[in-house]
Design a protein around this motif. Structure first.
Motif, PDB file in Angstrom:
ATOM      1  N   ASN A  59      -2.523   1.363 -12.840  1.00  0.00           N
ATOM      2  CA  ASN A  59      -3.428   1.490 -11.701  1.00  0.00           C
ATOM      3  C   ASN A  59      -4.847   1.679 -12.213  1.00  0.00           C
ATOM      4  O   ASN A  59      -5.073   2.544 -13.059  1.00  0.00           O
ATOM      5  CB  ASN A  59      -3.089   2.734 -10.878  1.00  0.00           C
ATOM      6  N   HIS A  82      -2.165 -11.489  -3.615  1.00  0.00           N
ATOM      7  CA  HIS A  82      -1.200 -10.675  -2.893  1.00  0.00           C
ATOM      8  C   HIS A  82      -0.131 -10.152  -3.861  1.00  0.00           C
ATOM      9  O   HIS A  82       0.248  -8.988  -3.839  1.00  0.00           O
ATOM     10  CB  HIS A  82      -0.561 -11.530  -1.790  1.00  0.00           C
ATOM     11  N   HIS A  83       0.294 -11.024  -4.733  1.00  0.00           N
ATOM     12  CA  HIS A  83       1.351 -10.664  -5.671  1.00  0.00           C
ATOM     13  C   HIS A  83       0.871  -9.662  -6.712  1.00  0.00           C
ATOM     14  O   HIS A  83       1.634  -8.842  -7.210  1.00  0.00           O
ATOM     15  CB  HIS A  83       1.845 -11.944  -6.368  1.00  0.00           C
ATOM     16  N   GLU A  84      -0.412  -9.716  -7.072  1.00  0.00           N
ATOM     17  CA  GLU A  84      -0.896  -8.942  -8.204  1.00  0.00           C
ATOM     18  C   GLU A  84      -1.623  -7.644  -7.841  1.00  0.00           C
ATOM     19  O   GLU A  84      -1.922  -6.847  -8.722  1.00  0.00           O
ATOM     20  CB  GLU A  84      -1.810  -9.804  -9.079  1.00  0.00           C
ATOM     21  N   SER A  85      -1.931  -7.439  -6.577  1.00  0.00           N
ATOM     22  CA  SER A  85      -2.603  -6.187  -6.186  1.00  0.00           C
ATOM     23  C   SER A  85      -1.769  -5.003  -6.653  1.00  0.00           C
ATOM     24  O   SER A  85      -0.543  -5.020  -6.535  1.00  0.00           O
ATOM     25  CB  SER A  85      -2.739  -6.147  -4.663  1.00  0.00           C
ATOM     26  N   CYS A  86      -2.422  -3.994  -7.182  1.00  0.00           N
ATOM     27  CA  CYS A  86      -1.647  -2.840  -7.643  1.00  0.00           C
ATOM     28  C   CYS A  86      -1.155  -2.016  -6.462  1.00  0.00           C
ATOM     29  O   CYS A  86      -0.215  -1.252  -6.580  1.00  0.00           O
ATOM     30  CB  CYS A  86      -2.461  -1.982  -8.614  1.00  0.00           C
ATOM     31  N   GLY A  87      -1.821  -2.155  -5.322  1.00  0.00           N
ATOM     32  CA  GLY A  87      -1.354  -1.464  -4.130  1.00  0.00           C
ATOM     33  C   GLY A  87      -1.871  -0.050  -3.987  1.00  0.00           C
ATOM     34  O   GLY A  87      -1.414   0.700  -3.135  1.00  0.00           O
ATOM     35  N   GLN A  88      -2.834   0.291  -4.803  1.00  0.00           N
ATOM     36  CA  GLN A  88      -3.314   1.659  -4.787  1.00  0.00           C
ATOM     37  C   GLN A  88      -4.214   1.940  -3.579  1.00  0.00           C
ATOM     38  O   GLN A  88      -4.107   2.997  -2.972  1.00  0.00           O
ATOM     39  CB  GLN A  88      -4.093   1.871  -6.077  1.00  0.00           C
ATOM     40  N   CYS A  89      -5.108   1.018  -3.276  1.00  0.00           N
ATOM     41  CA  CYS A  89      -6.007   1.318  -2.158  1.00  0.00           C
ATOM     42  C   CYS A  89      -5.703   0.422  -0.965  1.00  0.00           C
ATOM     43  O   CYS A  89      -5.344  -0.745  -1.108  1.00  0.00           O
ATOM     44  CB  CYS A  89      -7.472   1.287  -2.572  1.00  0.00           C
ATOM     45  N   SER A  90      -5.849   0.994   0.215  1.00  0.00           N
ATOM     46  CA  SER A  90      -5.332   0.316   1.399  1.00  0.00           C
ATOM     47  C   SER A  90      -5.959  -1.042   1.706  1.00  0.00           C
ATOM     48  O   SER A  90      -5.221  -1.950   2.075  1.00  0.00           O
ATOM     49  CB  SER A  90      -5.362   1.228   2.622  1.00  0.00           C
ATOM     50  N   PRO A  91      -7.279  -1.228   1.597  1.00  0.00           N
ATOM     51  CA  PRO A  91      -7.800  -2.541   2.003  1.00  0.00           C
ATOM     52  C   PRO A  91      -7.198  -3.681   1.193  1.00  0.00           C
ATOM     53  O   PRO A  91      -6.822  -4.711   1.751  1.00  0.00           O
ATOM     54  CB  PRO A  91      -9.307  -2.427   1.731  1.00  0.00           C
ATOM     55  N   ARG A 126      -4.349  -3.583  -0.774  1.00  0.00           N
ATOM     56  CA  ARG A 126      -2.884  -3.652  -0.644  1.00  0.00           C
ATOM     57  C   ARG A 126      -2.476  -4.380   0.622  1.00  0.00           C
ATOM     58  O   ARG A 126      -1.637  -5.281   0.594  1.00  0.00           O
ATOM     59  CB  ARG A 126      -2.301  -2.236  -0.617  1.00  0.00           C
ATOM     60  N   GLU A 127      -3.067  -4.015   1.740  1.00  0.00           N
ATOM     61  CA  GLU A 127      -2.668  -4.606   3.020  1.00  0.00           C
ATOM     62  C   GLU A 127      -3.392  -5.928   3.276  1.00  0.00           C
ATOM     63  O   GLU A 127      -2.810  -6.871   3.796  1.00  0.00           O
ATOM     64  CB  GLU A 127      -2.959  -3.624   4.161  1.00  0.00           C
TER      65      GLU A 127
END
Ligand SMILES: Cc1cc2nc3c(=O)[nH]c(=O)nc-3n(C[C@H](O)[C@H](O)[C@H](O)COP(=O)(O)O)c2cc1C
Ligand code: SF4
Ligand code: SF4
Ligand code: FES
Lengths: 452, 316
Positions: free
Chosen positions: A188, A352-361, A363-364
């Motif tokens: 992250n 989309h596949h590579e986002s770490c997903g840590q922050c909402s904008p 990730r979503e």
């Protein structure tokens, strides 16, 4: 005409991969010179004078970055080489590491010396496992020859160099995610500040540089920063590796002097050799998937009508409205038969596949953009989708922890900005759009002169 | 002491204070926070709902910051000027982030135990639109029991990481973390069912949404039908200072004492939380105040009566 090659001059000699061949062709002179004849700060000074800018994408001046390394504590300092190269369209570092691994090893030794580093790492993407072995062999050879380890070349300077593979995540190319990953954690990105130069690997001052950046250092030490600064154009000094792909006759990695006109780069036989099959040029992504796509009318000339050059400044001329970026040099050429909507969808699928997903904008938002683009491309789109897509990218851009969010938003924004007609056609002719491509559309139409 | 101005109100704060905490000291127009938790080291920066605009960086540097910044992890500098609710740009961005937080949210508030004390619900009331522009399938996960007391309803999670920091910082063995990437990322335990630790129940209190809920309270009542009361007992594991949630004479639920930002004052142990539910076990102190922003504020005593605006009271 033969042009100056700093990195690739000897790259096609088979013997260059081994240390003997590398030394025979002038290798490791920079280590000798730096360690025996120069002070660490003098090396940094030469790099500053050279005007060298980071080749990982952002183009930040390397000498300045080095001078930020925090020296006020007795903590160890680290140099990390970013060999994660995962940007779609970028495949230049691979060539260097595969063909001339000792150049990177030499660069790492000289740079580590300049920074007062005792332990350095090369973080390489996991998919390059075979190259890891090439690098490891080069490192072993360098140890055996006394270029690495204790008291290098009989001096008081010692350095250990390790290669570490990543697990296959694009985000681990972001420097703070790379550091987390190297520490054995989830990759992250960190929240900055603190910047790595103050608190990086294991909380110690750390510099992260791209492979190509590090590989420039031996030349700068051997020939001097000023000699390097004479190459190139303006603040875009030196040479740059461009990995060219797409609908061109000669895809591959080219070392160019910065300042070559884009037109020459695409059409001359020395480089890309023109568009395959004599087709029309429709669009260009000049610096890897993250940078804005340019329509035909803005590729070879800027909005002001000047020739567009392969340099940081010229490619960015016009800002986001009519320019793009040199980025990491992933040069993707699209001919008249390519679909911008499909390509944008493809890029967004990657983000989309590579986002770490840590922050909402991010990730979503990346998932949402992909879904809208999928719908548009597959003939189920609505007119409102185009504005919605614009709105979603705008909500991601600038609001995230790391630049990945921007990188996912920019290609979408630029595609809508320059190819709106093609998006609309996908909505208005959904059946046709699944059968054939739109063609050139308004891509080549001259830009309307807007007076401010 | 450095001076910082937030929404035209100036305050002196200690160096190193974050914009969010400075705003909390002012006490008005405080940016919302879904991931920052002052008791959890390293938390914050992730949800982005606390974004604010810095129009002047410091006395030395009169230029603002180019992007909106996360107020929970941006430190103030002397002379800094910040806009929160006074900046349309901030409100617009926050609205966008709330929208993004909601696209994959199940919106199952009618059957969610968190409803009524959910920060996402509060934020949606304040910033959300009444309809959604997202018409694709929503991401779902299976429910997971983590241990005998806690249920993980991952579909509702906003990945704020608070529970991960709680598990890391309150327990010795790390067994709770995040797996996978992007919008497929999920909270997970190393092996299902193994969180057993005296303080594991605190992950329920820190969770801003209904992703981690108390199995001993599950479906017992809506929180707004219960009456919160401060109480304490002698406990050898924690401070024993809790809030009891009564229905009639029955203690339905025990939680930490949450302040007006939804943060517990002290973490409590599992014995107090899950196993001490007789009224006679507790010394009752008095009613608990509820933040006026909360959608359940209506039937409860609010915080700091003096800042409640009269027109709002009249409207209710
Ligand atoms: C999402 C993301 C991915 C990145 N991937 C790479 C990469 O693969 N290789 C690289 O050298 N830099 C990458 N970067 C840039 C690095 O963060 C960093 O700026 C760079 O390694 C610094 O080296 P330089 O100054 O020599 O360019 C990436 C940045 C982001 C935000
Ligand atoms: S912008 Fe995306 S990749 Fe970067 S930290 Fe946020 S979620 Fe992760
Ligand atoms: S389960 Fe709750 S506390 Fe944990 S990350 Fe998700 S929303 Fe945050
Ligand atoms: S509270 Fe600041 S980013 Fe979540």
């Amino acid at each position: 005409m033969s042009r100056l090659k700093i990195l690739t001059e000897h790259i096609h000699k088979p013997e260059i991969t081994g240390i003997e061949g590398y030394i025979k062709n002038g290798g490791y002179r920079a280590v000798e010179k730096a360690l025996k004849k120069m002070q660490p700060d003098e090396v940094t000074e030469e790099v500053k004078k050279s005007g060298l800018r980071g080749r990982g994408g952002a183009g930040f001046p390397t000498g300045m970055k080095w001078s930020f390394i925090f020296k006020g504590s007795d903590k160890p300092r680290y140099l990390l080489c970013n060999a994660d190269e995962s940007e779609p369209g970028t495949f230049k570092d691979r060539l260097l590491m595969e063909k001339i691994p000792h150049l990177l090893v030499e660069g790492m030794i000289a740079s580590s010396f300049a920074l007062g580093v005792r332990t350095a790492y090369i973080y390489i993407r996991g998919e390059y496992m075979y190259i890891l072995h090439i690098l490891q062999q080069a490192i072993d050879e360098a140890y055996a020859k006394g270029y690495l380890g204790e008291n290098i070349l009989g001096t008081s300077y010692s350095l250990d160099l390790h290669v570490h593979p990543g697990g296959g995540a694009y985000i681990c190319g972001e420097e703070t995610a790379l550091i987390e990953s190297l520490e054995g954690k989830r990759g992250n990105p960190r929240i900055k500040p603190p910047f790595p130069a103050v608190e990086g690997l294991w909380g110690c001052p750390t510099i992260v540089n791209n492979v190509e950046t590090i590989c420039k250092v031996p030349f700068i030490i051997n020939e001097g920063g000023e000699a390097y600064a004479k190459i190139g154009i303006g603040a875009s000094t030196g040479t740059k590796l461009i990995s060219a792909c797409g609908n061109i006759n000669k895809p591959g990695v080219y070392e160019i002097e910065l300042g070559v006109p884009v037109e020459e780069f695409i059409y001359s036989d020395e480089y890309c050799g023109g568009i395959k099959g004599g087709k029309q040029l429709k669009a260009l992504v000049p610096g890897g998937s993250s940078v804005p796509i340019l329509p035909n009318r803005l590729i070879t000339t800027t909005a002001k009508g000047e020739p567009r050059l392969m340099s940081y400044e010229s490619l960015a001329d016009g800002g986001f409205a009519t320019g793009s970026m040199l980025g990491s040099g992933g040069f993707i050429v699209f001919d008249e038969d390519q679909c911008v909507v499909r390509n944008t969808w493809n890029f967004s699928r990657f983000y989309h596949h590579e986002s770490c997903g840590q922050c909402s904008p991010c990730r979503e938002g990346t998932g949402w953009m992909e879904k809208i683009l999928h719908r548009l491309e597959h003939g189920h789109g609505r007119m409102e989708d185009i504005d919605l897509l614009w709105d979603v990218q705008r909500k991601i851009e600038g609001n995230t922890i790391c630049p990945f969010g921007d990188a996912s938003a920019w290609p979408v924004a630029a595609a809508i900005r320059h190819f709106r007609d093609e998006f609309e056609w996908h909505v208005l002719q959904p059946q046709e759009a699944t059968r054939r491509n739109y063609g050139m559309g308004r891509s080549a139409e001259p830009i309307e002169q807007v007076t401010a | 002491m450095p001076k910082v101005t937030i929404d035209n109100i100036t305050i002196d704060v200690a160096p190193g204070t974050t914009i969010l905490n400075a705003a909390r000291m002012i006490g008005e127009n405080v940016p919302p926070a879904m991931c920052y938790y002052s008791k959890l080291q390293g938390s914050g920066g992730k949800c982005r709902v606390c974004l604010v605009k810095v129009t002047k960086s410091s006395e030395q540097n009169p230029r603002g910051m180019p992007k909106l910044v996360a107020s929970c992890c941006t430190q103030i500098a002397d002379g800094m000027v910040v806009e929160n609710v006074t900046s349309p740009e901030v409100i617009e961005a926050r609205k966008g982030i709330v929208e993004l937080l909601l696209i994959n949210h199940p919106l199952d508030c009618p059957v969610c135990d968190q409803a009524g004390e959910c920060h996402l619900q509060d934020l949606s009331y304040e910033h959300g639109a009444a309809t959604t522009r997202y018409d694709f399938g929503r991401r779902t996960f299976d429910k997971i029991d983590i241990g005998p007391y806690i249920q993980l309803h991952m579909t509702r999670c906003i990945l704020c990481y608070r529970c991960v920091y709680t598990a890391d910082q309150l327990t010795n063995e790390r067994r709770h973390g995040i797996i996978n990437r992007g919008d497929a990322a999920e909270i997970s335990t190393y092996i299902q069912n193994v969180i057993d630790n005296d303080f594991s129940g605190n992950v329920i209190d820190v969770c801003p949404v209904g992703a981690l809920t108390d199995k001993t309270f599950r479906f017992k009542s809506r929180v707004w039908f219960t009456k919160p009361v401060n109480a304490h007992r002698n406990c050898d594991k924690c401070s024993g200072k809790v809030t009891l949630w009564f229905q009639g004479e029955e203690v339905l639920r025990v939680t930490g004492r949450k302040d007006k930002y939804g943060e517990v004052e002290e973490f409590i142990c599992n014995t107090c939380r899950f196993e001490t539910k007789q009224k006679s076990d507790w010394v009752i102190e008095g009613p608990r105040r509820i933040d006026t922003h909360s959608v359940i504020a209506q039937n409860h005593l609010p915080y700091e009566l003096d800042v409640v605006h009269p027109q709002i009271e009249a409207a209710q």
